[in-house]
Design a protein around this motif. Structure first.
Motif, PDB file in Angstrom:
ATOM      1  N   ASN A 163      38.570 -28.159  15.039  1.00  0.00           N
ATOM      2  CA  ASN A 163      38.999 -26.865  15.072  1.00  0.00           C
ATOM      3  C   ASN A 163      39.718 -26.481  13.760  1.00  0.00           C
ATOM      4  OD1 ASN A 163      39.827 -27.495  18.447  1.00  0.00           O
ATOM      5  ND2 ASN A 163      38.403 -25.871  17.899  1.00  0.00           N
ATOM      6  N   TYR A 211      38.511 -22.321  17.075  1.00  0.00           N
ATOM      7  CA  TYR A 211      39.477 -22.643  18.280  1.00  0.00           C
ATOM      8  C   TYR A 211      39.122 -23.494  19.217  1.00  0.00           C
ATOM      9  CZ  TYR A 211      41.781 -19.114  15.453  1.00  0.00           C
ATOM     10  OH  TYR A 211      42.465 -18.293  14.286  1.00  0.00           O
ATOM     11  N   THR A 212      37.903 -23.092  19.945  1.00  0.00           N
ATOM     12  CA  THR A 212      37.511 -23.769  21.103  1.00  0.00           C
ATOM     13  C   THR A 212      36.868 -25.038  21.023  1.00  0.00           C
ATOM     14  OG1 THR A 212      35.247 -22.768  21.530  1.00  0.00           O
ATOM     15  CG2 THR A 212      37.354 -21.430  22.203  1.00  0.00           C
ATOM     16  N   LYS A 220      34.279 -25.517  23.606  1.00  0.00           N
ATOM     17  CA  LYS A 220      33.351 -25.055  24.405  1.00  0.00           C
ATOM     18  C   LYS A 220      31.797 -25.653  24.162  1.00  0.00           C
ATOM     19  CE  LYS A 220      35.126 -20.840  26.305  1.00  0.00           C
ATOM     20  NZ  LYS A 220      34.602 -19.401  26.658  1.00  0.00           N
TER      21      LYS A 220
END
Length: 220
Positions: free
Chosen positions: A87, A68-69, A71
């Motif tokens: 993602n 999902y992220t 980062k």
């Protein structure tokens, strides 16, 4: 940085798409690795170290897979190289169609080395061809030395194992002799690098190995 949301977790004709993409990457003489490993094994931290060494000589890009992220992609982007975030919306692996789509956002005409950092998982990613030249598995000391026999497919299909966090082995019950016996029983040709991302032990040797693979690709 481009962020791509994948709507379908499993897409058809993976091998057909992978073959088509592999031909493209081969034509461009781009050395490509599929970087695998469990969550927390240190894939992204190791990749950051490798980037510092390799970008001095070669142009490289990263396709960053995550549930999902963004980062990890943001960390890679700080090193001023091309990065595309994939993602999967919960899917436990990347597939060839995702990589094909990501490559439309990369300048492959000016690329020497492509790293596909897969979703953290020791099961599903082993089965999917992403057009890579080789699968590279990152495993940390803290995961325990029993992982090769528990997840044999991953170790059988990988060309390289990076045994990370070697600096803390004395504080664990990791049995290195048993680990080596197990991996060579599964894959007698696998190459192992013992590294510590924390203190950079073994990073130069690992980077040199990838640099040699880039050179070999250019000579093909």
């Amino acid at each position: 940085m481009k962020q791509i949301i994948i709507d379908k977790s499993i897409l058809k004709n993976n091998d057909k798409i992978a073959s088509k993409t592999r031909q493209l990457l081969n034509d461009k003489k781009i050395c490509t690795i599929n970087l695998l490993g469990s969550p927390g094994s240190g894939k992204t931290s190791l990749l950051e170290k490798i980037i510092v060494n390799i970008k001095k000589q070669y142009n490289m890009a990263v396709i960053e897979g995550d549930l999902y992220t963004v980062k990890d992609a943001k960390r890679i982007e700080n090193h001023n190289i091309d990065v595309v975030q994939l993602n999967t919306n919960g899917a436990c692996h990347l597939d060839a169609s995702m990589v094909e789509k990501a490559l439309t956002h990369v300048n492959i005409d000016n690329l020497d080395f492509l790293v596909i950092e897969n979703v953290g998982n020791l099961v599903c990613p082993a089965s999917y061809d992403l057009s890579e030249d080789m699968k590279v598995l990152v495993m940390s000391i803290t995961e325990g030395n029993d992982k090769p026999l528990k997840y044999p497919s991953m170790f059988q299909r990988s060309s390289v194992i990076i045994l990370n966090k070697i600096d803390i082995i004395d504080f664990t019950d990791f049995d290195k002799d048993e680990f080596y016996r197990d991996i060579y029983s599964l894959n007698k040709d696998i190459k192992v690098f013992e590294v510590s991302c924390r203190d950079s032990e073994g990073i130069d040797d690992l980077s040199d190995y990838f640099i040699e693979k880039i050179k070999e690709k250019k000579r093909d």
